[in-house]
Write an enzyme that holds these catalytic residues in place. Structure first.
Site, short mmCIF file in Angstrom:
data_model
loop_
_atom_site.label_atom_id
_atom_site.label_comp_id
_atom_site.label_asym_id
_atom_site.label_seq_id
_atom_site.Cartn_x
_atom_site.Cartn_y
_atom_site.Cartn_z
N SER A 594 1.04 -1.16 0.11
CA SER A 594 -0.01 0.03 0.14
C SER A 594 0.72 1.27 -0.09
O SER A 594 1.47 1.46 -1.08
CB SER A 594 -0.96 0.15 1.59
OG SER A 594 -1.62 0.76 1.39
N ASP A 669 -9.04 -4.15 -5.49
CA ASP A 669 -9.40 -3.43 -4.94
C ASP A 669 -9.72 -2.26 -5.33
O ASP A 669 -9.78 -2.07 -5.86
CB ASP A 669 -7.41 -3.61 -4.58
CG ASP A 669 -7.04 -2.87 -3.69
OD1 ASP A 669 -7.20 -1.99 -3.39
OD2 ASP A 669 -5.84 -2.64 -3.91
N HIS A 701 -7.90 -5.64 -1.38
CA HIS A 701 -6.34 -4.79 -1.15
C HIS A 701 -5.53 -5.44 -0.27
O HIS A 701 -4.60 -5.25 -0.26
CB HIS A 701 -6.49 -3.18 -0.52
CG HIS A 701 -6.20 -2.26 -0.26
ND1 HIS A 701 -4.68 -2.22 -1.27
CD2 HIS A 701 -4.48 -1.96 1.36
CE1 HIS A 701 -3.56 -1.31 -0.43
NE2 HIS A 701 -3.67 -1.34 0.56
#
Length: 743
Positions: A594, A669, A701
């Protein structure tokens, strides 16, 4: 003879002990639950302060129950309700009591929507007569008891409903809800993700009014994702997602009066141009509602007090910050309607006491350290309970202090991470403790002194199991980088030899206010690092500038330049670590997920003389692609700060790639969209740069489920061996995998 036998026994014991310590932590063991810690699920203090409830699972009957325990003795007193006794449901996964604890909402068949939201079937269980009624015949969201326990409000199909539990009648109170247009009482995607709440409605104390937020998403741009599934044709998930600089939902505040069956919109006495309402909460007065309003830049936050009877409004607190103001969850109204509030206004997050009129009575906590959790106020003994990092920013302790800021007491004794769950009357707290060397343990403690009363649950079985494996200590220290002492941990191989040189793998997240260097027990990644250490790697994590719990100035210095100073710290730290005699400076890698994937991409590109390889999982590659609330909090809009967005984007630096790069993303995601990776892939192709990449179909995600995590970490481990390991190690790993596949 006996002596010889004893000597032989001792010899065999120690030989076995030494042998068992040589067992290796494998990737399969990490993700099949072998090292999972035991916990306490859905802990709730009963109103009398003498008992608590826990959700328990009977693995034999596959049923769940709410069991009641005595704080003082820790003995189970009774099973309040078990799914095995309820014909309507086979199990339940969550529960909520009414205020008088005469009724319980039970959740079953939960179906996740986004990170925090879900749909489920809900039932109300009557403790006295053991009757069960469905709240709705459809899957609904966020059912919530009224304070008097006679009604339940909930969300369904973007509208709000109230069920009267006495008459059985259900009243629909909003009618304009429509997917991707209007939402009543439930937050939109960006509020859920960035303001961290789903239920956007609140009962007043008299149970006759319901305040709620309404989101008009009509003009918010849509984002779509292909869902491949198993059918002949894929489907599409289409949802409203405001990216940085784009239109947000228009939010408004409303109050529904159950007596008149009418709603009215609340207008405050200030004109806001594009704003957020991140929190609403009723005071102890049935007609007085509080609401936090923020401007779009999030550098101004106003706490409004709204009299819903007289239609008058006033600002109780106005917070301003050159960077941004953090939303607080700690607003607590006391009996005299004065209130407790937390703020960073003196440079550190602390607790404040205000009068009902909003005048500062006093600052309760002070110091160059952060309050990290607020537990509540015990009016009977005039004590505020909180958690802080006063004992070092990587540790957490529980404290008590008088409301006037005197007589502060540290209640927890062990160095590591302590977190408290207090009894309703603040006589006891259940402390959850762990450290890098102690797996999670639960103890009952006195709230007056912090003294241990009883041990509830530990993970000694896990500790014993781990003693059979080859593990290394997580060493905490600081590293002086770019004028700052940064927190760091290091894991070395168990058979570490200071005369040898080892490849180095760095991990970081680095997002604003985050913390990766903390004195707490292992997560799954920590076991992976142990696995890598077994293979001859040194693993390091450094929390650079912009991370949390060291004051507002340290956290907010990255404002308008996300990824600039954070990256400078990682590159400089890597250089210093590369100068250590036992680190091979030609074999340094970095990875992250991320925000950490954004960082690791840039580290490999802009730090191409330092890093040999990088892995980026689900990375942001341009902040232009990310959501409005998060991104603009730190960057303002792309229209205002184009250079800040583009100068630090990996897309702007692909031409600098010299090392080995693995890029990973999930195709579904909803948070960091696959678009980020696809645009980076295209930029790398056009720059004629070699790289490896993988897309996990229909994964969000988190990239998990089934065999997915194991597959991902096998891929990443193989990539690390191939690009940081020596040739013999790579060949050995290939042979191991071939044997495993054949087996």
């Amino acid at each position: 003879m006996k002596r010889q036998k004893l000597s032989l026994f001792v010899c065999l014991f120690f030989t076995t002990f030494l042998f068992t310590q040589e067992k290796e932590i494998t990737l399969k063991l990490i993700w099949n639950g072998t090292f999972r810690t035991e916990g306490m699920d859905v802990l709730h203090s009963m109103a009398d302060g003498r008992q608590y409830s826990v959700l328990n699972l009977d693995r034999v009957t596959r049923s769940t129950s709410i069991d009641i325990y005595n704080y003082k003795t820790l003995k189970k007193l009774k099973t309040l309700v078990s799914s095995s006794d309820i014909d309507e449901l086979n199990y339940f996964t969550n529960y909520t009591f009414s205020n008088d604890e005469s009724k319980i909402i039970l959740a079953t068949d939960e179906e996740p929507i986004y990170r925090r939201s879900s749909l489920a079937n809900y039932y109300v269980y009557n403790v006295k007569d053991r009757s069960v009624i469905a709240v709705s015949d459809k899957k609904i969201q966020e059912p919530t008891f009224s304070p008097d326990g006679t009604k339940v409000a909930y969300g369904l199909n973007n509208n709000l409903f109230v069920k009267d539990l006495q008459s059985g009648k259900t009243t629909q109170i909003t009618f304009d809800g429509e997917k991707n247009k209007i939402i009543n009482g439930i937050t939109d995607w960006v509020y859920e993700e960035e303001f961290a709440f789903v239920r956007a409605f609140e009962w007043n104390v008299a149970s006759n009014k319901l305040a709620f937020l309404r989101f008009d998403e009509t003009n918010v741009p849509e984002f779509s994702m292909d869902i491949y599934g198993e059918g002949l044709y894929p489907t599409q998930q289409v949802f409203k997602y405001p990216k940085a600089g784009e239109e947000n939902a228009v939010v408004s505040l409303h109050v529904y009066d159950l007596a008149t069956n009418k709603s009215k919109q609340v207008e405050v006495g200030k004109q806001y141009n594009d704003f957020y309402i991140p929190r609403i909460k009723w005071s102890n007065k049935p007609d007085v509602l509080s609401a936090q309003f923020m401007n779009r830049h999030q550098d101004t936050l106003d706490l409004w007090m709204i009299n819903t009877k007289t239609n008058t409004t006033r600002i109780a607190i106005a917070e301003n910050d050159p960077a941004y103001v953090d939303v607080t969850d700690n607003l607590t109204f006391l009996k005299d309607n004065s209130f407790i509030w937390t703020s960073e206004k003196d440079g550190y997050n602390h607790i404040y006491h205000y009068s009902e009129a909003g005048e500062l009575i006093n600052q309760v906590t002070k110091g160059n350290w952060e309050v990290t959790n607020y537990y509540g106020y015990d009016e009977a003994n005039d004590k505020v309970f909180y958690q802080s990092v006063e004992n070092g920013s990587i540790n957490r302790d529980v404290y008590a202090i008088k409301l006037n800021g005197r007589d502060k007491t540290r209640l927890t004794k062990n160095e590591g991470t302590n977190d408290a769950a207090f009894s309703a009357d603040f006589s006891y707290f259940i402390n959850t403790f762990s450290s890098a060397t102690t797996p999670t343990e639960y103890t009952l403690n006195s709230a007056a002194s912090g003294d241990l009363t009883k041990s509830i649950k530990d993970n000694d079985v896990l500790s014993q199991k781990l003693s059979e494996y080859k593990t290394s200590k997580k060493e905490f220290s600081t590293i002086h980088v770019n004028g700052n002492d940064l927190n760091m941990w290091m894991i070395k191989p168990a058979n570490f030899d200071a005369t040898k040189q080892y490849p180095l793998l760095m991990y970081q997240y680095s997002g604003p206010g985050s913390q990766s260097v903390a004195n707490r027990w292992n997560g799954a990644n920590d076991y992976w690092y142990q696995h890598l250490a077994q293979q001859g790697y040194v693993i390091v994590c450094v929390d650079g500038r912009g991370t949390g719990y060291k004051g507002a100035a340290f956290k907010k210095m990255t404002q308008l330049q996300l990824g600039k100073y954070e990256l400078e710290d990682q590159i400089e730290a890597a250089k210093q670590l590369g100068d250590l005699p036992y680190i091979d400076a030609s074999r340094i890698g970095i990875w992250g997920w991320s925000f950490g994937g954004f960082m690791s991409s840039n580290a490999l590109f802009k730090g191409n003389d330092v890093f040999k390889m990088a892995i980026a999982v689900a990375p942001v590659t341009s902040w232009r692609f990310y959501d409005s609330i998060y991104t603009e909090r730190y960057m303002t809009t792309p229209q205002e700060n184009a250079e800040g967005y583009d100068d630090n984007s990996p897309l702007s630096h692909v031409d600098k790639l010299r090392g080995d790069f693995l890029l990973v993303h999930g195709s579904a995601d909803d948070n960091v969209h696959l678009q980020n990776t696809m645009c980076l892939v295209e930029a790398l192709i056009q720059a004629d740069k070699p790289f490896e990449w993988a897309v996990y179909p229909d994964d969000n995600h988190g990239i998990y489920g089934g065999n997915t995590r194991l597959h991902l970490y096998k891929k990443m481990t193989r990539f690390i061996h191939e690009n940081l390991g020596d040739k013999r190690q790579v060949e050995g790993k290939k042979q191991e995998e071939a044997i495993e596949i054949k087996g």
